[in-house]
Write a protein that holds these residues in place. Structure first.
Motif, PDB file in Angstrom:
ATOM      1  N   HIS A  77       0.836  -1.194   0.000  1.00 43.94           N
ATOM      2  CA  HIS A  77       0.000   0.000   0.000  1.00 43.94           C
ATOM      3  C   HIS A  77       0.871   1.245   0.000  1.00 43.94           C
ATOM      4  CE1 HIS A  77      -2.723  -3.183   1.221  1.00 43.94           C
ATOM      5  NE2 HIS A  77      -3.623  -2.472   0.566  1.00 43.94           N
ATOM      6  N   ASP A  78       1.303   1.589  -1.191  1.00 44.08           N
ATOM      7  CA  ASP A  78       2.162   2.743  -1.415  1.00 44.08           C
ATOM      8  C   ASP A  78       1.321   3.835  -2.078  1.00 44.08           C
ATOM      9  OD1 ASP A  78       4.001   4.602  -2.324  1.00 44.08           O
ATOM     10  OD2 ASP A  78       5.220   3.174  -3.441  1.00 44.08           O
ATOM     11  N   ARG A  79       1.315   5.027  -1.513  1.00 43.43           N
ATOM     12  CA  ARG A  79       0.479   6.125  -2.024  1.00 43.43           C
ATOM     13  C   ARG A  79       0.804   6.458  -3.477  1.00 43.43           C
ATOM     14  NH1 ARG A  79      -4.191   6.932  -1.677  1.00 43.43           N
ATOM     15  NH2 ARG A  79      -4.358   7.994  -3.623  1.00 43.43           N
ATOM     16  N   THR A  80       2.072   6.409  -3.840  1.00 41.19           N
ATOM     17  CA  THR A  80       2.473   6.718  -5.215  1.00 41.19           C
ATOM     18  C   THR A  80       1.880   5.714  -6.197  1.00 41.19           C
ATOM     19  OG1 THR A  80       4.536   7.663  -4.388  1.00 41.19           O
ATOM     20  CG2 THR A  80       4.457   7.107  -6.725  1.00 41.19           C
ATOM     21  N   VAL A  81       1.934   4.436  -5.835  1.00 44.25           N
ATOM     22  CA  VAL A  81       1.382   3.392  -6.697  1.00 44.25           C
ATOM     23  C   VAL A  81      -0.136   3.535  -6.781  1.00 44.25           C
ATOM     24  CG1 VAL A  81       1.083   0.894  -6.983  1.00 44.25           C
ATOM     25  CG2 VAL A  81       3.291   1.811  -6.255  1.00 44.25           C
ATOM     26  N   ALA A  82      -0.782   3.789  -5.657  1.00 48.31           N
ATOM     27  CA  ALA A  82      -2.241   3.961  -5.653  1.00 48.31           C
ATOM     28  C   ALA A  82      -2.644   5.152  -6.519  1.00 48.31           C
ATOM     29  CB  ALA A  82      -2.753   4.142  -4.226  1.00 48.31           C
ATOM     30  N   THR A  83      -1.903   6.235  -6.456  1.00 52.51           N
ATOM     31  CA  THR A  83      -2.201   7.411  -7.277  1.00 52.51           C
ATOM     32  C   THR A  83      -2.065   7.081  -8.759  1.00 52.51           C
ATOM     33  OG1 THR A  83      -1.488   8.897  -5.523  1.00 52.51           O
ATOM     34  CG2 THR A  83      -1.512   9.805  -7.754  1.00 52.51           C
ATOM     35  N   ARG A  84      -1.025   6.337  -9.129  1.00 53.21           N
ATOM     36  CA  ARG A  84      -0.854   5.924 -10.530  1.00 53.21           C
ATOM     37  C   ARG A  84      -2.003   5.019 -10.965  1.00 53.21           C
ATOM     38  NH1 ARG A  84       4.025   2.823 -11.058  1.00 53.21           N
ATOM     39  NH2 ARG A  84       3.322   2.499 -13.181  1.00 53.21           N
ATOM     40  N   PHE A  85      -2.384   4.069 -10.106  1.00 53.25           N
ATOM     41  CA  PHE A  85      -3.497   3.172 -10.408  1.00 53.25           C
ATOM     42  C   PHE A  85      -4.773   3.981 -10.655  1.00 53.25           C
ATOM     43  CE2 PHE A  85      -7.284   1.023  -8.775  1.00 53.25           C
ATOM     44  CZ  PHE A  85      -7.308  -0.125  -9.555  1.00 53.25           C
ATOM     45  N   GLU A  86      -5.084   4.893  -9.753  1.00 51.01           N
ATOM     46  CA  GLU A  86      -6.305   5.699  -9.874  1.00 51.01           C
ATOM     47  C   GLU A  86      -6.296   6.556 -11.139  1.00 51.01           C
ATOM     48  OE1 GLU A  86      -6.687   7.784  -6.151  1.00 51.01           O
ATOM     49  OE2 GLU A  86      -6.869   5.904  -5.025  1.00 51.01           O
ATOM     50  N   ARG A  87      -5.151   7.116 -11.472  1.00 51.34           N
ATOM     51  CA  ARG A  87      -5.044   7.933 -12.688  1.00 51.34           C
ATOM     52  C   ARG A  87      -5.275   7.072 -13.935  1.00 51.34           C
ATOM     53  NH1 ARG A  87      -0.662  10.576 -11.524  1.00 51.34           N
ATOM     54  NH2 ARG A  87       0.725   8.948 -12.265  1.00 51.34           N
ATOM     55  N   GLU A  88      -4.693   5.888 -13.968  1.00 54.59           N
ATOM     56  CA  GLU A  88      -4.850   5.018 -15.134  1.00 54.59           C
ATOM     57  C   GLU A  88      -6.277   4.484 -15.254  1.00 54.59           C
ATOM     58  OE1 GLU A  88      -1.775   2.293 -16.235  1.00 54.59           O
ATOM     59  OE2 GLU A  88      -0.223   3.513 -15.266  1.00 54.59           O
ATOM     60  N   ASN A 100     -12.455   3.247  -3.841  1.00 52.33           N
ATOM     61  CA  ASN A 100     -11.478   2.803  -2.864  1.00 52.33           C
ATOM     62  C   ASN A 100     -12.284   2.403  -1.637  1.00 52.33           C
ATOM     63  OD1 ASN A 100      -9.041   4.410  -0.781  1.00 52.33           O
ATOM     64  ND2 ASN A 100      -8.872   2.399  -1.677  1.00 52.33           N
ATOM     65  N   VAL A 101     -12.161   1.150  -1.201  1.00 55.30           N
ATOM     66  CA  VAL A 101     -13.050   0.625  -0.171  1.00 55.30           C
ATOM     67  C   VAL A 101     -12.281   0.033   1.005  1.00 55.30           C
ATOM     68  CG1 VAL A 101     -14.910   0.133  -1.805  1.00 55.30           C
ATOM     69  CG2 VAL A 101     -13.202  -1.632  -1.337  1.00 55.30           C
ATOM     70  N   SER A 129      -2.346  -5.505 -15.568  1.00 51.96           N
ATOM     71  CA  SER A 129      -1.088  -4.778 -15.768  1.00 51.96           C
ATOM     72  C   SER A 129      -1.094  -3.393 -15.130  1.00 51.96           C
ATOM     73  CB  SER A 129      -0.789  -4.660 -17.270  1.00 51.96           C
ATOM     74  OG  SER A 129      -1.747  -3.842 -17.893  1.00 51.96           O
ATOM     75  N   LEU A 130      -2.184  -3.008 -14.485  1.00 48.15           N
ATOM     76  CA  LEU A 130      -2.238  -1.699 -13.825  1.00 48.15           C
ATOM     77  C   LEU A 130      -1.311  -1.677 -12.607  1.00 48.15           C
ATOM     78  CD1 LEU A 130      -6.066  -0.884 -13.967  1.00 48.15           C
ATOM     79  CD2 LEU A 130      -4.231   0.142 -15.316  1.00 48.15           C
ATOM     80  N   PRO A 131      -0.770  -0.515 -12.286  1.00 48.25           N
ATOM     81  CA  PRO A 131       0.158  -0.401 -11.151  1.00 48.25           C
ATOM     82  C   PRO A 131      -0.458  -0.902  -9.843  1.00 48.25           C
ATOM     83  CG  PRO A 131       0.027   1.674 -12.357  1.00 48.25           C
ATOM     84  CD  PRO A 131      -1.019   0.772 -12.927  1.00 48.25           C
ATOM     85  N   GLY A 132       0.314  -1.723  -9.117  1.00 44.80           N
ATOM     86  CA  GLY A 132      -0.087  -2.156  -7.783  1.00 44.80           C
ATOM     87  C   GLY A 132      -0.967  -3.381  -7.724  1.00 44.80           C
ATOM     88  N   VAL A 133      -1.610  -3.759  -8.803  1.00 46.41           N
ATOM     89  CA  VAL A 133      -2.575  -4.860  -8.780  1.00 46.41           C
ATOM     90  C   VAL A 133      -1.847  -6.182  -8.581  1.00 46.41           C
ATOM     91  CG1 VAL A 133      -4.309  -6.129 -10.120  1.00 46.41           C
ATOM     92  CG2 VAL A 133      -4.224  -3.623 -10.230  1.00 46.41           C
ATOM     93  N   THR A 134      -2.219  -6.882  -7.498  1.00 46.34           N
ATOM     94  CA  THR A 134      -1.628  -8.203  -7.257  1.00 46.34           C
ATOM     95  C   THR A 134      -2.665  -9.313  -7.353  1.00 46.34           C
ATOM     96  OG1 THR A 134      -1.875  -7.912  -4.877  1.00 46.34           O
ATOM     97  CG2 THR A 134       0.261  -7.354  -5.839  1.00 46.34           C
ATOM     98  N   SER A 135      -3.938  -8.981  -7.105  1.00 48.16           N
ATOM     99  CA  SER A 135      -4.978 -10.000  -7.295  1.00 48.16           C
ATOM    100  C   SER A 135      -6.294  -9.326  -7.634  1.00 48.16           C
ATOM    101  CB  SER A 135      -5.128 -10.903  -6.062  1.00 48.16           C
ATOM    102  OG  SER A 135      -5.779 -10.226  -5.024  1.00 48.16           O
ATOM    103  N   VAL A 136      -7.102 -10.057  -8.389  1.00 52.12           N
ATOM    104  CA  VAL A 136      -8.428  -9.575  -8.767  1.00 52.12           C
ATOM    105  C   VAL A 136      -9.427 -10.710  -8.597  1.00 52.12           C
ATOM    106  CG1 VAL A 136      -7.609  -7.821 -10.389  1.00 52.12           C
ATOM    107  CG2 VAL A 136      -8.105 -10.116 -11.209  1.00 52.12           C
TER     108      VAL A 136
END
Length: 154
Positions: A77-88, A100-101, A129-136
């Protein structure tokens, strides 16, 4: 909400039902003449109660036969990665909503696809392939019982 009276609430409710309603029809619906109705509408827009107007499109007419809810998890849970994920996520049109839940998932997405093959390609080629995603984890909608008709106007 304390500055909204019964007429303001009626205007908001009427516009959620039909955002293309003419001012004349809106005024008639809420029991005002056109000029005071137009003034109230302008005030509601200026005060931010009405964010925008838009059309509700038909998923089936546009060929989207699959609606999925996707639970996305991050390992770190890195803020930079989460911000990139949200932007993409915001740049992908087929993602209708992203929240975000709390709980076992970090995000819940609502996604549309033409069919299961299209959905599988989206999962494989875009989402994973989105930043930070490890499982869906996905849940497919079998039938929509209630669609958003707008916010309740107290």
């Amino acid at each position: 909400m304390t500055d909204l009276d019964k007429v303001d609430r009626a205007i908001l409710a009427a516009l959620q039902t039909d955002g293309r309603m003419s001012n004349a029809r809106l005024a008639e619906t809420v029991g005002l003449s056109e000029t005071p109705c137009a003034r109230r509408l302008k005030r509601l827009e200026s005060a931010g109660y009405i964010e925008r107007y838009r059309a509700m499109l038909s998923r089936s007419a546009l060929g989207y036969g699959v609606v999925a809810f996707i639970y996305v998890r991050f390992a770190v849970h890195d803020r930079t990665v989460a911000t990139r994920f949200e932007r993409e996520v915001q740049a992908i049109p087929r993602i209708l909503s992203c929240h975000n839940v709390s709980g076992s998932a970090d995000y819940i997405l609502q996604v549309v696809a033409r069919d299961l093959d299209d959905y599988g390609s989206f999962m494989r080629d875009e989402l994973r392939s989105l930043p930070g995603v490890t499982s869906v984890e996905s849940s497919l909608s079998l039938r929509e019982i209630k669609a958003s008709t707008g916010l309740p106007v107290p």
